[in-house]
Design an enzyme around this catalytic site. Structure first.
Site: not given
Length: 299
Positions: A54, A142, A170
């Site tokens: 992001t 992640y 995550k």
């Protein structure tokens, strides 16, 4: 000094994966990054992820990544966890980024599954172990097979959890069954990495979230978490359902694109995108406004 953490919540509970603001000429906007970081922490975030997808990490240089970590730590590092993305599909490069992040003052590392290469599970184990060995910082794995091409299998997660610095995961796998088993058997602090599944993942043992929509609705995400923790299932569900149009609208296309459009509309630091990401069309922008308004967010 990093904010207080516990083994159960090593990076807090509510984190936003922050976009990287750019100047109109495409250069890094460090002042904007500091202002956005302060805004997000003021809104209720316990932590921020910088240099993640992001944050347009595929198109920022090593030097820019280090500068961004340092700037955000200076702005909010005394009251929020600053976690730096360090994962790539090149282990040697990942180790370099991890060490750079540590020198820049990061409080932790986010290490994504190596993408495109499709390594076997043993390769994943060695890759993540090398990153955890490279610094003294705690590491959040992640797991996002939709982007990386391969999942981190539950057995591999359990093995990795034996490392003293691998403390969290995550989860953007989108599989509540696998998440349930991994939470139960690994002991890692589990964070939702899929906004639509924030509440479902809390229900099977997640401790919080790493959110994209947190750029816009952190107070609501905090309220949903608080309701869940207090046992008010009805209220938590009501908040989740109210936010469904926001979750949907923000991911009709790539999340960085919609997030920067929404931030710009609200007068917050964002700036342009770096190719291959492109701005919303007029039709897409109108759809985003409609979706967000339906979820109670005005632009």
């Amino acid at each position: 000094m990093a904010p207080t953490s516990t083994p159960q919540t090593p990076f807090g509970r509510v984190l936003t994966a922050m976009v990287t603001p750019f100047e109109e000429d495409g250069s890094l906007d460090l002042d904007g990054a500091q202002r956005l970081a302060a805004h997000l922490v003021d809104a209720g975030n316990d932590g921020l992820i910088v240099n993640g997808t992001t944050g347009e990490s595929p198109t920022t240089s090593n030097a820019e990544k280090g500068q961004l970590v340092q700037a955000v730590v200076e702005a909010v590092g005394d009251r929020a966890h600053v976690v730096a993305g360090a994962g790539t599909n090149d282990t040697a490069h990942s180790l370099e980024l991890a060490r750079d992040a540590e020198r820049a003052g990061a409080h932790g590392l986010l290490a994504v599954t190596p993408y495109y290469s499709k390594p076997p599970q043993e390769g994943l184990h060695q890759h993540f172990t090398a990153i955890a060995d490279a610094t003294e910082l705690p590491v959040m794995l992640y797991d996002i097979p939709g982007r990386s091409g391969v999942p981190i299998n539950t057995e591999t997660i359990v093995r990795l959890a034996e490392h003293p610095r691998i403390v969290a995961n995550k989860d953007a796998k989108g599989d509540l069954g696998r998440a349930s088993w991994a939470i139960a058997t690994s002991g890692l602090a589990w964070y939702s990495g899929d906004d639509m599944l924030n509440l479902p993942l809390l229900s099977v043992g997640a401790v919080g979230y790493v959110s994209v929509v947190g750029h816009l609705v952190t107070p609501e995400l905090r309220a949903m978490l608080d309701a869940h923790l207090s046992g008010d299932v009805v209220k938590a569900t009501e908040i989740h359902q109210k936010l469904l149009p926001v979750f949907t609208g923000m991911f009709r296309t790539q999340g960085v694109i919609t997030t920067k459009a929404a931030l710009a509309a609200k007068g917050l630091p964002a700036g342009p995108l770096r190719l291959p990401l492109v701005h919303l069309s007029q039709e897409e922008a109108e759809q985003l406004r409609h979706d967000l308004a339906h979820g109670g967010v005005g632009l």
